[in-house]
Design a protein around this motif. Structure first.
Motif, mmCIF file in Angstrom:
data_model
loop_
_atom_site.group_PDB
_atom_site.id
_atom_site.type_symbol
_atom_site.label_atom_id
_atom_site.label_comp_id
_atom_site.label_asym_id
_atom_site.label_seq_id
_atom_site.Cartn_x
_atom_site.Cartn_y
_atom_site.Cartn_z
ATOM 1 N N MET A 1 -1.331 28.293 -60.299
ATOM 2 C CA MET A 1 -0.923 28.147 -59.297
ATOM 3 C C MET A 1 -1.028 26.628 -59.453
ATOM 4 O O MET A 1 -1.762 26.166 -59.793
ATOM 5 N N ILE A 2 -0.382 26.448 -57.843
ATOM 6 C CA ILE A 2 -0.143 24.718 -57.338
ATOM 7 C C ILE A 2 -1.177 24.310 -57.086
ATOM 8 O O ILE A 2 -2.020 24.503 -56.005
ATOM 9 N N GLU A 3 -2.356 23.233 -57.371
ATOM 10 C CA GLU A 3 -3.206 22.467 -56.975
ATOM 11 C C GLU A 3 -2.754 21.644 -56.022
ATOM 12 O O GLU A 3 -2.036 20.537 -56.659
ATOM 13 N N ILE A 4 -3.407 21.463 -55.184
ATOM 14 C CA ILE A 4 -3.476 20.204 -54.374
ATOM 15 C C ILE A 4 -4.178 19.267 -53.674
ATOM 16 O O ILE A 4 -5.218 19.576 -54.092
ATOM 17 N N PRO A 5 -4.202 18.589 -53.152
ATOM 18 C CA PRO A 5 -5.267 16.932 -52.697
ATOM 19 C C PRO A 5 -6.503 18.523 -51.953
ATOM 20 O O PRO A 5 -6.096 19.183 -50.864
ATOM 21 N N GLU A 6 -7.714 17.944 -52.002
ATOM 22 C CA GLU A 6 -8.558 18.815 -50.772
ATOM 23 C C GLU A 6 -8.053 18.314 -49.049
ATOM 24 O O GLU A 6 -7.895 16.893 -49.395
ATOM 25 N N LYS A 7 -8.732 19.087 -48.651
ATOM 26 C CA LYS A 7 -9.235 17.722 -47.128
ATOM 27 C C LYS A 7 -10.372 18.376 -46.272
ATOM 28 O O LYS A 7 -11.464 19.243 -46.629
ATOM 29 N N ILE A 8 -10.197 17.754 -44.995
ATOM 30 C CA ILE A 8 -11.714 18.052 -44.447
ATOM 31 C C ILE A 8 -11.089 18.741 -43.855
ATOM 32 O O ILE A 8 -9.961 19.161 -43.142
ATOM 33 N N GLU A 9 -11.808 19.469 -42.906
ATOM 34 C CA GLU A 9 -11.551 20.650 -42.155
ATOM 35 C C GLU A 9 -12.560 19.725 -40.592
ATOM 36 O O GLU A 9 -13.128 19.798 -39.782
ATOM 37 N N ILE A 10 -11.033 19.357 -39.889
ATOM 38 C CA ILE A 10 -11.786 19.312 -38.671
ATOM 39 C C ILE A 10 -10.324 19.565 -37.317
ATOM 40 O O ILE A 10 -10.620 20.053 -35.868
ATOM 41 N N ALA A 11 -9.171 20.107 -37.663
ATOM 42 C CA ALA A 11 -8.272 20.875 -36.343
ATOM 43 C C ALA A 11 -8.820 21.784 -36.396
ATOM 44 O O ALA A 11 -8.955 22.610 -36.959
ATOM 45 N N ASN A 12 -8.191 22.666 -34.603
ATOM 46 C CA ASN A 12 -8.329 23.796 -34.232
ATOM 47 C C ASN A 12 -6.886 24.435 -35.112
ATOM 48 O O ASN A 12 -5.709 24.241 -34.426
ATOM 49 N N LEU A 13 -7.121 25.432 -36.037
ATOM 50 C CA LEU A 13 -6.334 25.765 -37.069
ATOM 51 C C LEU A 13 -6.542 27.310 -37.247
ATOM 52 O O LEU A 13 -7.680 27.900 -37.147
ATOM 53 N N PRO A 14 -5.660 28.246 -37.643
ATOM 54 C CA PRO A 14 -4.552 27.836 -36.902
ATOM 55 C C PRO A 14 -3.565 27.942 -35.835
ATOM 56 O O PRO A 14 -4.515 27.903 -34.791
ATOM 57 N N THR A 15 -2.820 27.052 -35.083
ATOM 58 C CA THR A 15 -2.041 27.207 -34.042
ATOM 59 C C THR A 15 -1.529 28.280 -33.910
ATOM 60 O O THR A 15 -0.491 29.212 -34.734
ATOM 61 N N ARG A 16 -1.488 28.876 -32.123
ATOM 62 C CA ARG A 16 -0.588 30.233 -32.271
ATOM 63 C C ARG A 16 1.307 29.500 -31.886
ATOM 64 O O ARG A 16 1.047 28.777 -31.569
ATOM 65 N N ILE A 17 2.119 30.694 -32.000
ATOM 66 C CA ILE A 17 3.404 30.078 -31.606
ATOM 67 C C ILE A 17 3.687 31.642 -30.902
ATOM 68 O O ILE A 17 3.029 32.359 -30.124
ATOM 69 N N GLU A 18 4.075 31.215 -30.148
ATOM 70 C CA GLU A 18 4.115 31.907 -28.343
ATOM 71 C C GLU A 18 5.767 31.323 -27.835
ATOM 72 O O GLU A 18 6.766 30.529 -28.997
ATOM 73 N N ILE A 238 0.702 16.808 -56.989
ATOM 74 C CA ILE A 238 0.369 18.181 -57.270
ATOM 75 C C ILE A 238 0.872 17.983 -59.121
ATOM 76 O O ILE A 238 1.624 17.868 -59.594
ATOM 77 N N ASN A 239 0.736 19.676 -59.364
ATOM 78 C CA ASN A 239 0.091 20.051 -60.954
ATOM 79 C C ASN A 239 1.648 21.055 -61.694
ATOM 80 O O ASN A 239 2.015 21.132 -62.422
ATOM 81 N N ILE A 240 2.822 20.969 -60.584
ATOM 82 C CA ILE A 240 3.956 20.787 -61.155
ATOM 83 C C ILE A 240 5.057 19.378 -60.760
ATOM 84 O O ILE A 240 5.547 18.896 -60.249
ATOM 85 N N PRO A 241 6.674 19.894 -61.867
ATOM 86 C CA PRO A 241 7.747 19.235 -61.250
ATOM 87 C C PRO A 241 8.639 19.577 -60.152
ATOM 88 O O PRO A 241 8.268 20.861 -60.112
ATOM 89 N N LEU A 242 8.797 18.264 -59.952
ATOM 90 C CA LEU A 242 9.108 19.384 -58.465
ATOM 91 C C LEU A 242 10.899 17.573 -57.755
ATOM 92 O O LEU A 242 10.164 16.872 -58.083
ATOM 93 N N SER A 243 11.691 18.144 -58.103
ATOM 94 C CA SER A 243 12.936 17.667 -57.627
ATOM 95 C C SER A 243 13.321 17.460 -56.279
ATOM 96 O O SER A 243 13.446 18.958 -55.400
#
Length: 331
Positions: A1-18, A238-243
């Protein structure tokens, strides 16, 4: 599984799609949907907060107590920095590009309200002097025992782009919920961080749609270079190579108009008509130009092979107020 950096929770997510029913009917092309990233918050609304959730987390992890960043006088990014810094008890220093007619309005008014420290640099000297100005502030703060974290314009760097990596994951989940697939995802293309995050996510999650940026400032080639630089930084986290290849980046640069932050009569008229048509406010700097460009392209038949298009409303509502006198309501 890909590992990405951690984040803080501030935004109101998920945002709607209309679905933009009336605009879609008016243009007679594909169905146009809008993702309401203008509703990620109030004080820190828009796309910037998705990026800042990652950038500010890195700053906090590094024990920084002060944020320095850059932008125009009406920068949405700088306003978001000022708001988040106030919320989290951090100090903020904004180095702003000064024009000849500074009004305490829109985002600049909110910067002041949130207690941001502001330094203005004249437009002509801004690119040459902004780094030196930041270094002087940093040295002064360091001598007073503060630790500074610097965020580039738009939080468009390797760590910030993970905000829209996560947004791509969100969109894929929402597609399943809605039972539709978006052939194209369209955004306003500015500093490159939103686009790079979406592209990173689309590659990792094998997304079948195409991401299209509509430039609000730079040439196609310059924007592609920006995105490649940001993606190169992101891959280091991230922990996988990408080009990546420049050929994977699709941007239209024929709707820059009079230039960054400058609005033509046609663009302003479109923003007004769109507000009356859909009850949604676009901003003159980013989303207004981009949605105007998308609508023009659909009218030309460019997207006739598409069934569904998703436009991401990256926010910026406060930027419309300093330009209120440019709108013509006489008709």
């Amino acid at each position: 599984m890909i590992e990405i950096p951690e984040k803080i929770e501030i935004a109101n997510l998920p945002t709607r799609i209309e679905k933009l029913e009336r605009l879609s009917d008016k243009l007679g092309g594909p169905s146009i949907y809008i993702k309401r990233d203008d509703q990620t918050g109030t004080e820190f609304s828009g796309n910037k907060i998705r990026k800042l959730e990652f950038s500010i987390k890195e700053a906090i992890d590094r024990k920084c107590d002060t944020i320095i960043t850059f932008g125009g006088v009406q920068s949405n990014h700088c306003r978001a920095i000022a708001a988040v810094s106030a919320k989290l008890g951090l100090k903020s220093y904004l180095i702003l590009r000064e024009n000849n007619d500074i009004k305490l309005d829109g985002n600049l008014f909110l910067d002041k309200l949130f207690g941001a420290n502001i330094e203005f640099i004249n437009c002509e000297n801004y690119e040459n002097e902004k780094t030196e100005a930041a270094d002087k502030i940093k040295e002064k703060l360091k001598s007073r025992g503060h630790k500074v974290y610097t965020i580039p314009s738009g939080a468009s760097n390797g760590i910030g782009s993970f905000g829209y990596y996560k947004a791509m994951q969100e969109i894929i989940f929402q597609e399943k919920e809605l039972g539709i697939h978006f052939d194209k995802i369209v955004i306003a293309a500015g500093s490159g961080g939103t686009y790079s995050g979406l592209l990173l996510g689309s590659k990792i999650f094998n997304y079948r749609g195409e991401i299209i940026g509509i430039s609000v400032s730079d040439s196609r080639e310059k924007f592609k270079n920006k995105v490649c630089e940001i993606l190169s930084e992101s891959v280091n986290y991230i922990n996988i190579p990408l080009s990546f290849s420049k050929d994977e980046i699709d941007v239209l640069d024929n709707y820059v108009g009079e230039g960054y932050g400058l609005s033509s009569r046609e663009e302003l008229k479109f923003i007004n008509e769109f507000a009356k048509l859909e009850g949604i406010i676009l901003d003159p700097v980013y989303t207004g130009k981009a949605m105007y460009g998308l609508s023009c392209e659909i009218a030309k038949g460019k997207f006739s092979d598409c069934k569904n298009i998703l436009f991401i409303n990256t926010g910026g509502i406060f930027g419309i107020f300093p330009q209120k006198y440019l709108f013509d309501f006489s008709n």
